[in-house]
Design an enzyme around this catalytic site. Structure first.
Site, PDB file in Angstrom:
ATOM      1  N   ASP A  28      14.682  15.771  31.360  1.00  0.00           N
ATOM      2  CA  ASP A  28      15.700  16.760  31.725  1.00  0.00           C
ATOM      3  C   ASP A  28      17.121  16.214  31.601  1.00  0.00           C
ATOM      4  OD1 ASP A  28      15.017  15.094  33.823  1.00  0.00           O
ATOM      5  OD2 ASP A  28      14.611  16.700  35.260  1.00  0.00           O
ATOM      6  N   HIS A  69      17.187  13.429  37.516  1.00  0.00           N
ATOM      7  CA  HIS A  69      17.336  13.404  38.976  1.00  0.00           C
ATOM      8  C   HIS A  69      16.924  12.044  39.520  1.00  0.00           C
ATOM      9  CE1 HIS A  69      16.527  17.668  37.881  1.00  0.00           C
ATOM     10  NE2 HIS A  69      17.579  17.850  38.660  1.00  0.00           N
ATOM     11  N   ASP A  96      14.352  10.162  34.517  1.00  0.00           N
ATOM     12  CA  ASP A  96      14.531  11.587  34.807  1.00  0.00           C
ATOM     13  C   ASP A  96      15.998  11.806  35.210  1.00  0.00           C
ATOM     14  OD1 ASP A  96      12.657  14.150  35.701  1.00  0.00           O
ATOM     15  OD2 ASP A  96      14.482  13.979  36.910  1.00  0.00           O
ATOM     16  N   HIS A 128       9.896  12.823  43.360  1.00  0.00           N
ATOM     17  CA  HIS A 128      10.623  13.219  44.578  1.00  0.00           C
ATOM     18  C   HIS A 128       9.740  13.155  45.831  1.00  0.00           C
ATOM     19  CE1 HIS A 128      14.136  14.345  42.366  1.00  0.00           C
ATOM     20  NE2 HIS A 128      13.523  15.310  41.697  1.00  0.00           N
TER      21      HIS A 128
HETATM   22 ZN   LIG Z   1      14.229  15.907  37.096  1.00  0.00          ZN
END
Ligand SMILES: [Zn+2]
Length: 315
Positions: free
Chosen positions: A253, A168, A166, A129
């Protein structure tokens, strides 16, 4: 042909010094459970010790100087969070982030030297991120992005593929390479969750057009759906790009029972994605692959998915 004895894994109790505070999902406890599982891997999997920390110059391959200094100052001033966003820090976080990045660079050097074919670097804090000038989403420095730039600058490689599974979207990695035709960024992620980026319509910009592949997946969808999307999109993109090195943002995740992510992948999904990634690496990149831990917040689930990932690297 890659084999188990050329597979490496890196983990270290040093990363537990990054203290995110009570109740935080990206915790030292999560890492301890993962480390215990990695320590029990078969002896054929070689444990790689890190040779060094990343240098400031290596951080600056991706990040703005002012952002590097901000991380240093916020850590020194004992702030609880980076002032750029939702990344909890402690007095050791700057050092630990440099150690994490240095371990990945050590892995890249080992793979380029032919000592290892594929390495999983279990490090923290995570990275995908983080943009050039902003830490957010538990991330400080963007390890895979620095890795791609390092392979180009230090080892003279051209085309680098980054596969990010991931749950996200890796907004930082996307933003860093959005106009760059030399880095193919592929993200499979849950749609409509943090950081609310990752639309399939964002294919890159300018000279990087077509080098950004987002695959948003519906909440509660299973691994079969992700693998079907992979067949349709990831395989053709990798074959067209012919990467010289494969990097993976390996978050876990998206696994069933993760308290943060809403997808329902099982360990075999991660193993299959790993085998496919290693297959591309063997086909196009002399087998060269390094994966770096991102998220994964159900400690036992993280551990079992990561073990499945490492075992599949050599298959
Ligand atoms: Zn994540």
């Amino acid at each position: 042909m890659s084999e188990l004895s050329k597979t490496g894994v890196h983990f270290s109790a040093d990363y537990e010094r990054h203290d995110t505070g009570p109740g935080h999902p990206e915790s030292a406890h999560r890492y301890q459970v993962l480390s215990a599982a990695l320590a029990a891997l078969p002896p054929e999997i070689r444990r790689m010790e890190s040779a060094r920390r990343a240098t400031v110059a290596e951080i600056l391959l991706v990040h703005e100087h002012s952002y590097h200094d901000l991380v240093y100052r916020d850590t020194e001033s004992l702030a609880d969070f980076l002032r750029t966003g939702d990344t909890a820090i402690c007095e050791h976080s700057y050092d630990v982030a440099l150690e994490a990045c240095g371990a990945m660079l050590t892995a890249l050097d080992a793979v380029m030297a032919g000592e290892l074919a594929a390495v999983f670097c279990a490090v923290r804090p995570p990275g995908h991120h983080a943009t050039a000038n902003r830490g957010m989403g538990f991330c400080v420095f963007n390890h895979v992005a620095i890795g791609a730039r390092y392979l180009q600058a230090r080892h003279g490689l051209g085309r680098i593929a980054i596969i990010d599974w991931d749950v996200h979207h890796g907004n930082g990695t996307e933003e860093i390479f959005i106009e760059d035709p030399s880095v193919l960024y592929i993200s499979l992620h849950e749609e409509h969750i943090y950081p609310y980026t990752g639309s399939a319509t964002n294919r890159g910009r300018g000279p990087g057009l077509g080098m950004n592949l987002n695959i948003p997946l519906p909440r509660h969808s299973a691994g079969m759906q992700a693998l079907a999307a992979w067949d349709a999109q990831v395989g053709p993109a990798m074959d067209a790009f012919q990467p010289e090195f494969v990097l993976i943002s390996a978050g876990f995740d998206a696994r069933l029972d993760d308290p943060v992510g809403g997808l329902c992948w099982d360990d075999e999904t991660f193993a299959e994605m790993t085998r496919r990634s290693a297959g591309y690496a063997r086909q196009w990149s002399h087998g060269r692959l390094v994966s770096v831990l991102e998220g994964g917040y159900n400690p036992p689930g993280l551990a079992s998915a990561a073990v499945a990932h490492v075992m599949a690297l050599g298959q």
